[in-house]
Write a protein that holds these residues in place. Structure first.
Motif, short mmCIF file in Angstrom:
data_model
loop_
_atom_site.label_atom_id
_atom_site.label_comp_id
_atom_site.label_asym_id
_atom_site.label_seq_id
_atom_site.Cartn_x
_atom_site.Cartn_y
_atom_site.Cartn_z
N TYR A 1 48.78 51.72 39.46
CA TYR A 1 49.59 51.97 40.65
C TYR A 1 49.31 50.98 41.77
O TYR A 1 50.14 50.80 42.67
N LYS A 2 48.15 50.33 41.72
CA LYS A 2 47.92 49.23 42.67
C LYS A 2 48.87 48.08 42.40
O LYS A 2 49.39 47.44 43.32
N LYS A 3 49.12 47.84 41.11
CA LYS A 3 50.07 46.78 40.76
C LYS A 3 51.50 47.20 41.04
O LYS A 3 52.32 46.40 41.49
N GLU A 4 51.80 48.48 40.77
CA GLU A 4 53.18 48.94 40.97
C GLU A 4 53.53 49.04 42.45
O GLU A 4 54.66 48.75 42.85
N PHE A 5 52.55 49.44 43.28
CA PHE A 5 52.78 49.54 44.73
C PHE A 5 51.76 48.67 45.45
O PHE A 5 50.76 49.16 46.00
N PRO A 6 51.96 47.36 45.45
CA PRO A 6 50.94 46.45 45.98
C PRO A 6 50.63 46.64 47.47
O PRO A 6 49.55 46.27 47.92
N ARG A 7 51.54 47.22 48.23
CA ARG A 7 51.32 47.38 49.66
C ARG A 7 50.76 48.77 50.00
O ARG A 7 50.46 49.03 51.17
N ALA A 8 50.62 49.62 49.04
CA ALA A 8 50.13 50.99 49.30
C ALA A 8 48.61 51.00 49.44
O ALA A 8 47.90 50.35 48.67
N ILE A 9 48.13 51.75 50.41
CA ILE A 9 46.69 51.86 50.65
C ILE A 9 46.08 53.00 49.84
O ILE A 9 44.94 52.92 49.38
N ALA A 10 46.83 54.08 49.63
CA ALA A 10 46.28 55.29 49.01
C ALA A 10 45.63 55.03 47.64
O ALA A 10 44.50 55.49 47.41
#
Length: 860
Positions: free
Chosen positions: A282-291
Motif C-alpha cells: 500500500y506504500k507503493k499503491e498510495f505513495p503520498r499516504a502517511i498512514a
C-alpha cells in the motif's frame, strides 16, 4: 372529557383566548383575559383559569405568584386535567421531573386520551429512563394516532431501548411497508439505517447484511453502507468479501487507520513480517499516504528492518518540517530498542546536517533545506525530554531557538521541558513568551493559561484567558458560562495545591453543574430527533448521557472535591479572629502616619473590589435576563444558589458532600481503583464497616497489589480488631467471612511486614509500606524512614519525592527536621530544576521574576 366546572359561552371564549395567547407567547394579553374572567364574582375561583394565569405568570418569571395561583386553582378543581397538566408543566420547568410525572398521571386519570399530556409524559419518562413507562405511553399514543410517523417510531424505539429487538424490527417493518410512500429521501434512508442498527444489535448479522444489501438503493449514505457491510462480513468470518470491501474503502481514503486494521483482520495476517510486507504494497499503491508508512513502523520488529523504515520516515518528516513528528512516533518508545534506534539516527542527522547539510555522511547527497537542521534540533529536544535528560533537551532546544528565534513551537517545547523538569514557573514564563509572539492564537493562549494554573498563578491565567472572552464580563464568569471545563478542573487543582479550599470546591461544583446542565439539555432533543429522523444519533445521545459522568473532566473535579472535603473533615477551618483596633495613642508620629496610609489604601482597595463586584452582579443579571428573553417565553429555569467559597469550605457535613461526588463514580467509573479507594476513605471516617468492606473488595478485584489498597486493608483490619465486638454477631460473621480471602488469617503487623518484603520495588510501595509500618510498629520508624526517603527506586519521580516530602512534613514519621533537610538536599541533587526542592525565597523570586528578552536567544 368535558371540564368539571364549565364556563358560560362568553367566559369560555375568553378562556380559549388565554390558551391561544399562551401558545403564541402573548403573555400580557393572556393575563388581561384571565383578569376579565376572574373579576366576575361567579368565576373568581375558577380552577382552570387560575391555573392558566399561574402558568402565564411563570413564563414572565414571577414564579412564586405562579405557584400560588396554580395550587389555588388545583384546590378548587381537583378533577380538572388542565389544572394537573399545568401543575406538571410548572414542576417540569423547575426540573422536578418525578413530581411532574405524578401530575401528568393524575391528569390522565380524568382524561385518558389527551394527546398533549401523553406526549409530555413520554418526554419526561425517556428523560428519567423509565423505559417500561415510556413503552406504555408510546403504545397509547400509537393507538390514538396510528397514522402519524412519530407514533410508529416512538413505539418501535421504546422496544429497542428495552432490548426487545424483534418487536422493534417488526414495528419498523410494518411502518415501512404500510406508511412510507413516495420518493425516497434522507429521512427514509436514516430510518433504514436505524432498522439495520436494531438488527445488528440483536446479533443477527446475516439478516442485517441482507437488509443492507436489499435496501442499498434507498440508502443515501453510501459510505455507511460499505463500512457497515465490511464489519458484518468480519463478524460472519466471510473474510474474502470483507477484504474486497476494505480495499475499496482504502481507495476512497488511504489515510484511514481503521481500514488498514480491518483489512489485516480480513487477510488474517498475524506474523509481523507479513504485516510489514502488507504495508509495502500500500506504500507503493498510495505513495503520498502517511498512514501505511507509520503503521508499518509499529509492526516492524526486526531491528535492521525497523531502522531502515524509520530512517525513511524521519527523513521525510524533517525534510517537510512536520512539527508533530515526535508526537507521532512517541508510542514507539515503549520498545526500548526502537527508541535507541531513533536516538542514534537523530544524532547522526544532527552531525551530518551541521557538517554537510545532508542527512547522511556522504556530502554528495541531496542538500537539505536549512529548516531540516531546525526540525532535527526540535525533535532531539523532545526526545531527550521524554528520556528525562533535561540538560541535553535544553541544549538542543536552545540551539533551535538560536537557529530560528521566531518559531513559536520552540518556546512551547522549552516550556514543556521545564514543566517535566519540575519547574512550572519557568515553564509558564516561556509559554507567555510564545503567546506574546502571536496574540491571536487561541491554542497558545489556552496552553499558556494552563501552565499558569499549574504554577499557581490563577489570576494571571484568568487575565490570559480574558483576551479571548467577552468584553465587560470577568473571564471566570464567561468561561463558566461557556462550560470551559479544562480551565475549571485545572483551576480547582491549582486552588487545592494553594490550600484555598473554598475556591477549589467552587470550581469543582461548577463542573458538576455543567454535567447536570448537559443532562437537562438532552430534554430538547427527545422530540426533535424523532421529528428529524436522526434516530441512530439519538440512540447514541441517550447512551452517552447514561454514562456522562464517566468523563475524565468529572472524575478530576470529583477527586479534587473529595480530597478537599476529607481534609476539611479532618481539619475544619477555624473562624477568622476579629482584628482589634491598634493602639494609636502610644505610636510615634511617623508610625501613625504609616498606619493611616495603610488603612486608607486598604479601604480604597475594598471599595474598588466592592464596586467591581457590583458591576459583575449587574452584568450577570443583565446577561441572565437577555438569555431568558432569547428563550422565547419558555418557563424560567430555576436559579441555582450562588457558590460562595467560604460557605462551601465551612460545610456542616463535608463527608455527605463528598459522597454526592462519589456516587456517580461508583456506578460509572467502577473500573478505576481510585474510585473505590476514595470510597473507603469516606466510609472509614463515617465508621461504616460494610461499605468499607465493599470498597476494599471492589478495589481488590481490580488490583490486589496496589499500595494504597494495602494501607486501606491494614487500617480496616485494625478497625475491626477495635470495634467488631460491638456489632451484631450476624454482621460480624459476614465481615469476617468476606475479609478472610484478602487477610488470609494474618494480623495487620504480619501483612505490613510481608508487603515490605514481597512487594515490587517502587517508590509508591516504599512510601505506603513505610507509613503503615511506622503506624503499627513505632519502634521501627528509623528503618521505615530510610525506606521511604531512598532515591534509588527504578520509578523515582519528582511527584513521588514531593509525596514523600509532604508525608515527612505532616509528621507521619515523627519529628524529623534534620532528615527533611537531608532529603530536600538529595532531591535537589537528583532533580536540580525542580522548584519543589528549592528554598522558599528562591521559589518566590522565580515566581515574580519576569522573563528577560535577552534570555530568548541564549542558553538559559
Amino acid at each position: 372529557m368535558p371540564p368539571s366546572n364549565p364556563l358560560p359561552p362568553k367566559e369560555n371564549a375568553l378562556f380559549k383566548r388565554i390558551l391561544r395567547c399562551y401558545e403564541h407567547k402573548q403573555y400580557k394579553n393572556g393575563l388581561k383575559f384571565a383578569k376579565q374572567i376572574l373579576s366576575n364574582p361567579k368565576f373568581q375561583e375558577h380552577g382552570e383559569t387560575l391555573a392558566m394565569k399561574g402558568l402565564t405568570l411563570n413564563c414572565l418569571g414571577r414564579k412564586d405568584e405562579a405557584y400560588e395561583y396554580v395550587r389555588r386553582g388545583l384546590r378548587n378543581d381537583l378533577k380538572s386535567p388542565v389544572c394537573w397538566h399545568v401543575y406538571g408543566l410548572l414542576q417540569r420547568s423547575d426540573k422536578k421531573y418525578d413530581e411532574a410525572i405524578k401530575c401528568y398521571r393524575n391528569a390522565l386519570k380524568w382524561e385518558k386520551e389527551n394527546i398533549q399530556i401523553l406526549r409530555d409524559l413520554s418526554l419526561l419518562q425517556i428523560q428519567m429512563r423509565d423505559l417500561e413507562g415510556y413503552k406504555d405511553t408510546r403504545y397509547q399514543l400509537f393507538m390514538l394516532r396510528p397514522t402519524q410517523r412519530a407514533s410508529w417510531i416512538g413505539f418501535a424505539m421504546s422496544y429497542h431501548l428495552l432490548g426487545d429487538y424483534e418487536m422493534a424490527n417488526s414495528i419498523l417493518d410494518a411502518f415501512r411497508t404500510n406508511q412510507m410512500k413516495g420518493p425516497y429521501d434522507y429521512e427514509h434512508s436514516e430510518l433504514l439505517l436505524y432498522q439495520n442498527m436494531v438488527l445488528a444489535e440483536s446479533g443477527q448479522y446475516e439478516r442485517a447484511l441482507q437488509h443492507l444489501h436489499k435496501f442499498s438503493a434507498q440508502i443515501l449514505d453510501k459510505l455507511s453502507i460499505k463500512e457497515t457491510s465490511g464489519e458484518y462480513y468480519l463478524k460472519l468470518k466471510r473474510f474474502k468479501e470483507a477484504e474486497a470491501v476494505y480495499e475499496d474503502l482504502l481507495k476512497r481514503n488511504p489515510e484511514n487507520v481503521m481500514y488498514y486494521e480491518k483489512l489485516i483482520e480480513a487477510k488474517q495476517l498475524t506474523n509481523p513480517d507479513d504485516k510489514v510486507a502488507f504495508f509495502d504494497v500500500y506504500k507503493k499503491e498510495f505513495p503520498r499516504a502517511i498512514a501505511p508508512r507509520r503503521l508499518q513502523l509499529t509492526e516492524a520488529l526486526a531491528q535492521p528492518v525497523f531502522e531502515k523504515l524509520v530512517d525513511e520516515y524521519l527523513r521525510h518528516g524533517l525534510h517537510k518540517g512536520i512539527p508533530p513528528l515526535f508526537v507521532d512516533l512517541r508510542s514507539l518508545y515503549k520498545d526500548k530498542s526502537k527508541a535507541e534506534s531513533i536516538e542514534k539516527l537523530i544524532l547522526q542527522y544532527l552531525e551530518n546536517l551541521t557538517k554537510n547539510g545532508t542527512f547522511g555522511p556522504d556530502a554528495s547527497e541531496t542538500k537539505q533545506p536549512a529548516s531540516a537542521l531546525l526540525w532535527a534540533y526540535y525533535y532531539a529536544a523532545q526526545h531527550f525530554d521524554y528520556k528525562q535528560e533535561t540538560d541535553r533537551a535544553l541544549h538542543y532546544i536552545d540551539a533551535a531557538i538560536e537557529h530560528t528565534p521566531t518559531l513559536i513551537e520552540l518556546f512551547i517545547v522549552k516550556g514543556r521541558i521545564y514543566k517535566h523538569a519540575g519547574d512550572p514557573v519557568s515553564a509558564y514564563q516561556w509559554l507567555e513568551e510564545a503567546q506574546a509572539m502571536d496574540t491571536a492564537d487561541r491554542y497558545v493562549n489556552s496552553k499558556c493559561a494552563r501552565y499558569m494554573l499549574r504554577a499557581g498563578h490563577v489570576k494571571r491565567a484568568e487575565e490570559m484567558c480574558a483576551k479571548f472572552t467577552r468584553e465587560g464580563v470577568p473571564a471566570t464568569e464567561n468561561l463558566n458560562e461557556m462550560q470551559c471545563m479544562w480551565f475549571q478542573t485545572e483551576a480547582a487543582a491549582s486552588y487545592k495545591r494553594l490550600q484555598q479550599w473554598g475556591e477549589a470546591l467552587k470550581k469543582a461544583h461548577e463542573v458538576d453543574r455543567h454535567f447536570s446542565e448537559i443532562m437537562e439539555d438532552q430534554f430538547d432533543f427527545h422530540s426533535y430527533c424523532m421529528r428529524k429522523m436522526t434516530l441512530r444519533s439519538y440512540v447514541g445521545l441517550l447512551r452517552l448521557e447514561d454514562v456522562l459522568r464517566a468523563h475524565p473532566f468529572y472524575f478530576r473535579c470529583a477527586r479534587v472535591a473529595i480530597d478537599v472535603y476529607l481534609r476539611l473533615y479532618t481539619s475544619p477551618l477555624q473562624d477568622a479572629p476579629q482584628t482589634q483596633e491598634p493602639d494609636t495613642e502610644n505610636l510615634a508620629p511617623s508610625e501613625l502616619k504609616k498606619l493611616r496610609n495603610k488603612q486608607r489604601k486598604a479601604k480604597r482597595k475594598a471599595e474598588q473590589e466592592s464596586a467591581l463586584q457590583a458591576q459583575v452582579q449587574v452584568k450577570r443579571e443583565q446577561h441572565h435576563k437577555a438569555r431568558q428573553q432569547q428563550e422565547q417565553g419558555d418557563p424560567e429555569a430555576p436559579q441555582l444558589d450562588e457558590l460562595v467559597p467560604d460557605k462551601l469550605a465551612r460545610a456542616e457535613d463535608p463527608l455527605e458532600q463528598a459522597i454526592k461526588f462519589l456516587l456517580p463514580l461508583r456506578t460509572l467509573a467502577a473500573d478505576r481503583i481510585d474510585t473505590h479507594l476514595m470510597a473507603f476513605e469516606i466510609y472509614y471516617r463515617k465508621d461504616k464497616p460494610l461499605l468499607m468492606l465493599q470498597s476494599i473488595k471492589r478495589a481488590f478485584r481490580l488490583d490486589s497489589s496496589h499500595p494504597h489498597l494495602h494501607d486501606c486493608l491494614l487500617r480496616f483490619q485494625r478497625w475491626l480488631d477495635d470495634n467488631l465486638a460491638s456489632y451484631n454477631p450476624s454482621v460480624a460473621a459476614v465481615i469476617t467471612k468476606e475479609i478472610e480471602p484478602m487477610v488470609r488469617g494474618r494480623s495487620a503487623v504480619q501483612m505490613a511486614e510481608e508487603f515490605i518484603q514481597s512487594a515490587e520495588r517502587t517508590q509508591a510501595n516504599a512510601l505506603w509500606g513505610a507509613r503503615a509500618l511506622c503506624r503499627l510498629l513505632p519502634a521501627r520508624t528509623p528503618a521505615a524512614l530510610a525506606q521511604a526517603t531512598a532515591l534509588d527506586y527504578p520509578d523515582t519521580s519528582i511527584q513521588g519525592c514531593v509525596d514523600v516530602l509532604e508525608s515527612l512534613r505532616q509528621g507521619e514519621f515523627g519529628a524529623c527536621e534534620k532528615e527533611i533537610e537531608q532529603y530536600i538536599e538529595a532531591c535537589r541533587s537528583k532533580f536540580p530544576y525542580a522548584i519543589a526542592f528549592k528554598p522558599a525565597a528562591e521559589q518566590d523570586a522565580a515566581a515574580d521574576a519576569p522573563l528577560q528578552p535577552k534570555e530568548i536567544a541564549v542558553n538559559n
